[in-house]
Structures are given as C-alpha cells and as structure tokens.
Write an enzyme that holds these catalytic residues in place. Structure first.
Site, PDB file in Angstrom:
ATOM      1  N   LYS A  69       0.819  -1.227   0.000  1.00 43.15           N
ATOM      2  CA  LYS A  69       0.000   0.000   0.000  1.00 43.15           C
ATOM      3  C   LYS A  69       0.848   1.269   0.000  1.00 43.15           C
ATOM      4  CE  LYS A  69      -3.137  -3.006   0.077  1.00 43.15           C
ATOM      5  NZ  LYS A  69      -3.678  -3.448  -1.210  1.00 43.15           N
ATOM      6  N   GLY A 108      -9.188  -4.040   5.750  1.00 42.25           N
ATOM      7  CA  GLY A 108      -9.337  -3.418   7.068  1.00 42.25           C
ATOM      8  C   GLY A 108      -8.472  -4.030   8.154  1.00 42.25           C
ATOM      9  N   GLU A 137      -2.169   7.926   7.804  1.00 39.15           N
ATOM     10  CA  GLU A 137      -2.875   8.858   6.918  1.00 39.15           C
ATOM     11  C   GLU A 137      -3.825   9.707   7.746  1.00 39.15           C
ATOM     12  OE1 GLU A 137      -3.606   6.057   2.934  1.00 39.15           O
ATOM     13  OE2 GLU A 137      -5.288   6.539   4.233  1.00 39.15           O
ATOM     14  N   LYS A 142     -18.574  -6.055   2.252  1.00 41.18           N
ATOM     15  CA  LYS A 142     -19.579  -5.297   1.519  1.00 41.18           C
ATOM     16  C   LYS A 142     -20.893  -6.060   1.505  1.00 41.18           C
ATOM     17  CE  LYS A 142     -16.063  -3.226  -1.429  1.00 41.18           C
ATOM     18  NZ  LYS A 142     -15.317  -3.432  -2.693  1.00 41.18           N
ATOM     19  N   ASN A 163      -7.337  -2.716  -6.858  1.00 39.73           N
ATOM     20  CA  ASN A 163      -7.557  -4.162  -6.878  1.00 39.73           C
ATOM     21  C   ASN A 163      -7.243  -4.682  -8.264  1.00 39.73           C
ATOM     22  OD1 ASN A 163      -8.584  -4.177  -4.193  1.00 39.73           O
ATOM     23  ND2 ASN A 163     -10.423  -3.256  -5.022  1.00 39.73           N
ATOM     24  N   ARG A 175      -7.890  -7.467  -9.721  1.00 36.99           N
ATOM     25  CA  ARG A 175      -8.685  -8.673 -10.013  1.00 36.99           C
ATOM     26  C   ARG A 175     -10.083  -8.265 -10.467  1.00 36.99           C
ATOM     27  NH1 ARG A 175      -9.188  -7.559  -4.455  1.00 36.99           N
ATOM     28  NH2 ARG A 175     -11.368  -7.097  -3.989  1.00 36.99           N
ATOM     29  N   ARG A 233     -25.504  -8.986  -1.487  1.00 39.13           N
ATOM     30  CA  ARG A 233     -24.798 -10.252  -1.234  1.00 39.13           C
ATOM     31  C   ARG A 233     -25.579 -11.050  -0.197  1.00 39.13           C
ATOM     32  NH1 ARG A 233     -18.360  -8.859  -0.893  1.00 39.13           N
ATOM     33  NH2 ARG A 233     -18.300  -7.294  -2.554  1.00 39.13           N
TER      34      ARG A 233
HETATM   35  C1  MV4 Z   1      -9.670   4.936   5.380  1.00 39.00           C
HETATM   36  C2  MV4 Z   1     -10.812   5.468   5.991  1.00 39.00           C
HETATM   37  C3  MV4 Z   1     -10.760   6.765   6.450  1.00 39.00           C
HETATM   38  N1  MV4 Z   1      -9.621   7.473   6.315  1.00 39.00           N
HETATM   39  N2  MV4 Z   1      -8.562   5.691   5.263  1.00 39.00           N
HETATM   40  C4  MV4 Z   1     -11.254   0.472   4.884  1.00 39.00           C
HETATM   41  C5  MV4 Z   1     -10.639  -0.664   4.119  1.00 39.00           C
HETATM   42  C6  MV4 Z   1      -9.472  -0.126   3.379  1.00 39.00           C
HETATM   43  N3  MV4 Z   1      -9.576  -0.462   1.983  1.00 39.00           N
HETATM   44  C7  MV4 Z   1      -9.499   1.344   3.603  1.00 39.00           C
HETATM   45  N4  MV4 Z   1     -10.559   1.644   4.521  1.00 39.00           N
HETATM   46  C8  MV4 Z   1     -10.717   2.896   5.022  1.00 39.00           C
HETATM   47  N5  MV4 Z   1      -9.633   3.693   4.902  1.00 39.00           N
HETATM   48  C9  MV4 Z   1      -8.551   6.928   5.748  1.00 39.00           C
HETATM   49  N6  MV4 Z   1      -7.440   7.658   5.652  1.00 39.00           N
HETATM   50  C10 MV4 Z   1     -11.940   4.675   6.110  1.00 39.00           C
HETATM   51  C11 MV4 Z   1     -11.885   3.372   5.644  1.00 39.00           C
HETATM   52  C12 MV4 Z   1     -13.081   2.627   5.883  1.00 39.00           C
HETATM   53  C13 MV4 Z   1     -13.875   2.140   4.868  1.00 39.00           C
HETATM   54  C14 MV4 Z   1     -13.527   2.313   3.540  1.00 39.00           C
HETATM   55  C15 MV4 Z   1     -14.311   1.825   2.535  1.00 39.00           C
HETATM   56  C16 MV4 Z   1     -15.474   1.138   2.860  1.00 39.00           C
HETATM   57  C17 MV4 Z   1     -15.822   0.941   4.157  1.00 39.00           C
HETATM   58  C18 MV4 Z   1     -15.029   1.438   5.182  1.00 39.00           C
HETATM   59  C19 MV4 Z   1     -15.410   1.214   6.489  1.00 39.00           C
HETATM   60  C20 MV4 Z   1     -14.621   1.675   7.490  1.00 39.00           C
HETATM   61  C21 MV4 Z   1     -13.455   2.371   7.183  1.00 39.00           C
END
Ligand code: MV4
Length: 451
Positions: free
Chosen positions: A116, A165, A200, A237, A290, A292, A338
C-alpha cells in the site's frame, strides 16, 4: 483465443466465469475440494478435477496442485476469480513460468499494488490524489506522532501489506496512537508476515467509490464508470450499486480520467479497480487498487452492457480492446446484494443443509449462485452463497425491483441475511441515497430473530 481455461476458484464466481467461457466456445476445467464436489460450478464445467481436502491450503490456495491440474487437463490459461490466489503475484509468476496464461495483470504490477505504501507512491507520481499521509512506512511511534503533530488528529494507522481493514485503526490522540501502533504492527505481522505501518489523515464518514477499468497489452485503456460500495459491515460489503447516487457528473468524469492516468502510469493490463474514498465535498482520494475481477462487477456489467469476464479473456489472449471510451455509456441503474449464510443476530456464519431455495425471476433480475436447492453450505469457505442483482431505468425503479425480488426470495434450512437486506433496501436513508460507510452502524439495529 484460448481453447481451454481452468478456473482456480469456487462457488458463484467459478460458475460466472464458466458461463462466459461457454458463450465464447472455450472449454472449462473446474477444480474443486472434497467439500465442494456437489456444488453447481463443478457440474457446470466441461471437466472437473479434484484438487484436495477442504482446507484452502490443501486445495484452492495450493499453487503446485493448481498448476498440476492445468497441465494434466491441458488448460492454456487460469482464471483466478476473486479472493484466494487472485492477487498473489507468486501464483501469477508460477503460471507464466509454466507457459500458462494468468488472466490478470503482470506479477510485478500485482506486487506493487499489494504494497500500500508503494501503491501510494506510484499514484502520487502519476498525479492521482491520495489521502495525505506518510510517504514511507513509519519506523517507530515517534515518526507516526510527528505526522500527527504536522497534520493533526484524527489519523488512521494502516498496515503497509494490508487490505480488508486488517491492521487498520483510527486514532484521536497520542495515547491511542501508541496503543494502536503496537497492536496493529503485531496484527499485520501475524496476518501478512510484514509488520510495517504507515499513517494517513482520517477521512470521516467517507463514501467508498471505485472505478472499473479495462486495459489491454497494447496500451489502450478505458474506464467503465463507478460503483458505490459504501454499505458494508466490518469491511464485508453488503450492497453495491452503479452509478453512485452521490456523484455529480463533473466528479464522475474527473474520477474516470484519474483512474485512466493511474492505469497508464502503471502499464496496467486486464480488468482492475481503482478504489477511492470520497468525502462530503466530493473530494476523492485513492486508497487501493484491486488487480482482479471484483465480487460486485455485475452492477457495472448491467449498466454498461459489457461482459467483463469476456474482456478479461480477450485481453489475456493478447487481443486489442475493441471497445472505445465513447462506446461506454451508463444505461439505467443496477443494485447488487450479497446473500450470506449467517445468523442475523450474531453475524456468525451459519452453515447447514439447504432445504428450499426459491428464486424470484423477471426482467432485470440476475442471479449469481454458489448453491442450489439441495446444496450443503460447509464451514470451510466464505459464507456468501449468492448475489442478487437487479437493473432498471432509474434508481427508484431498481430499488422497487430489488424490494420485490427480496420478498420473493426464500431460503430454508440455513439462516441468512435476507431480512437485513430487506431492511437496508427499504430504509428511507438508503432511498435518499445517504449511503456513507457508517450506514449499517447508524441505521441497522439487529432486533429481529429471523427472516
Ligand atoms: C480509510 C478510511 C478513512 N480514512 N482511510 C477500509 C478498508 C481499506 N480499503 C481502507 N478503509 C478505510 N480507509 C482513511 N485515511 C476509512 C476506511 C473505511 C472504509 C472504507 C471503505 C469502505 C468501508 C469502510 C469502512 C470503514 C473504514
């Protein structure tokens, strides 16, 4: 084009890939574990090949066994589906070393996007907006604190090797940061064999909006607009839709162009998704790519009319993209839910014997199924047993169609999340398009006993 393709996956996505192969006249090989012998995807393939015991390390994650299966059956290409080995650069490398086409991007690009911190660097260099954060992995708590001092709390601690996560936590002060640093470094080490962290700025209550791209090996790339995937629970999701009810046309266009910049900078090929967090002001920030096909790809197929698996196969076979950006138009609205075999109160998986499965049918209703009315849901794999996808001319019409379809959907013998899905889809806040990532926490109170 390939004559024979092996699908290194199971369940609904294996069946999905097989269907497109059949449409294109490509022979298919399903690999299956001892637990999956009776599932529909095994019957659907032209040939099936037992690869081992139920545990994924002895079956679907076993690279040697998968390569042997491809060689034994004469498959020229492997489609990895999603999850499992789909983003494993070592698998892609192993396939190609054996002269088998891996249906996905180059192993080097997969490895880059899997890291990442590296992904953030590549995107920054390409002019893609990323969440303000550290350019490198932080070496110790002091470095993380220094970032917080410069940018202010709240911040997000994330694992460099992360995803889904895991190893991720929001913190609001120095004390929380110190705790989160230790525990997430440990978790990341355990899960990914790499404890490196970066930090971040926290984007509060964001939307999760991702852009689907297709790129061939000849430098042509197109995007297929966005999917909104904000409604999730613990990074699982639950509901996805396209287009996003939130984006203005101007932002949609910008995000598509940004995604293409990323693709060209990477020298990407095959299908991919650029994930963004989008804040209340429609500022968008890259978070992950992603490499894929995604679970939620059908909503994009429904609004664009493009078969994404077909495009993946053509690209992997070396063809040039025949689609032009101007050919891709958003037609109507699509929603996917889903369906999980899970206890509606505890959210724990609920394996068991299905005794009844009644599916709603009608125009604009699409089913992606891992099971049939006699299947056993085993505890070995992801509890997602089906996806229900509807499309209609407008979001309102799609919601109405989904509501009717969910009421006509019957599963007996196992517990499922059908009741939760009905409550989300009929919720006023969902209808109003208020689909932030906190939706389920804010609005879903699991008071029901069963469907
Ligand atoms: C974050 C965020 C808020 N701020 N990054 C969740 C999984 C990963 N792919 C990144 N994620 C997040 N990153 C910053 N700087 C909030 C999330 C996040 C989230 C993102 C997408 C869909 C659902 C989520 C649920 C909780 C937190």
């Amino acid at each position: 084009m390939f004559n024979k393709v092996l699908i290194a996956n199971r369940g609904e996505i294996a069946a999905r890939v097989i269907r497109t192969c059949q449409k294109l006249g490509i022979a298919t090989v399903a690999v299956y574990s001892e637990a999956d012998q009776a599932l529909p995807f095994v019957q659907l393939a032209d040939e099936s090949y037992l690869i081992g015991k139920p545990r994924v390390n002895e079956s679907y994650l076993n690279i040697d066994k998968l390569i042997k299966a491809a060689k034994d059956t004469g498959a020229e290409a492997i489609h990895p589906g999603y999850g499992l080995l789909s983003e494993n650069a070592e698998f892609a490398r192993a396939c190609r070393k054996e002269g088998i086409a891996f249906i996905g991007p180059s192993a080097d690009v997969m490895a880059k996007m899997g890291d990442k911190v590296e992904a953030r660097r590549v995107m920054t260099d390409a002019g893609v907006p990323v969440v303000p954060g550290t350019e490198e992995a932080v070496q110790d708590i002091a470095e993380a604190k220094a970032f917080a001092q410069d940018y202010g709390y709240p911040i997000m601690v994330k694992a460099a090797a992360g995803g889904g996560g895991i190893g991720m936590q929001a913190v609001y002060n120095d004390e929380e940061l110190a705790k989160a640093y230790e525990s997430n470094a440990k978790r990341a080490q355990t899960f990914f064999g790499n404890g490196a962290l970066f930090v971040e700025k926290l984007i509060t209550n964001p939307r999760h909006i991702e852009i689907q791209v297709l790129a061939d090996e000849h430098g042509h790339a197109i995007h297929l607009f966005e999917r909104e995937c904000s409604i999730q629970r613990r990074h699982q999701k639950v509901v996805e839709e396209a287009p996003s009810p939130f984006l203005q046309e101007k932002t949609r266009k910008q995000m598509g162009e940004t995604a293409l910049k990323a693709v060209h900078a990477l020298g990407y090929s095959n299908a991919g998704t650029i994930e963004f967090l989008v804040d209340e002001d429609e500022q968008y920030y890259f978070i992950e790519m992603n490499t894929r096909l995604q679970v939620e790809h059908p909503v994009t197929e429904e609004i664009t009319g493009v078969d994404l698996v077909e495009q993946q196969l053509r690209i992997a076979a070396g063809e040039e993209l025949s689609l032009r950006q101007d050919d891709i138009r958003i037609q109507g609205h699509a929603i996917e839910v889903r369906i999980y075999a899970e206890d509606p109160n505890t959210f724990f998986p609920s394996p068991g014997q299905i005794t009844k499965l009644l599916l709603p049918e009608g125009e604009g209703i699409r089913h992606e199924l891992a099971v049939n009315e006699t299947s056993q849901v085993t505890p070995f794999y992801d509890p997602m047993i089906a996806k229900l996808v509807v499309s209609a001319e407008s979001r309102e019409a799609a919601i109405e169609k989904m509501t009717k379809a969910l009421h006509g959907y019957e599963i007996e013998g196992i517990k499922s999340n059908l009741m939760m899905l009905k409550r989300i889809i009929t919720h006023e806040q969902f209808k109003a398009g208020h689909t932030q990532t906190s939706f389920i926490e804010n609005y879903y109170l699991p008071t029901i006993t069963n469907q």
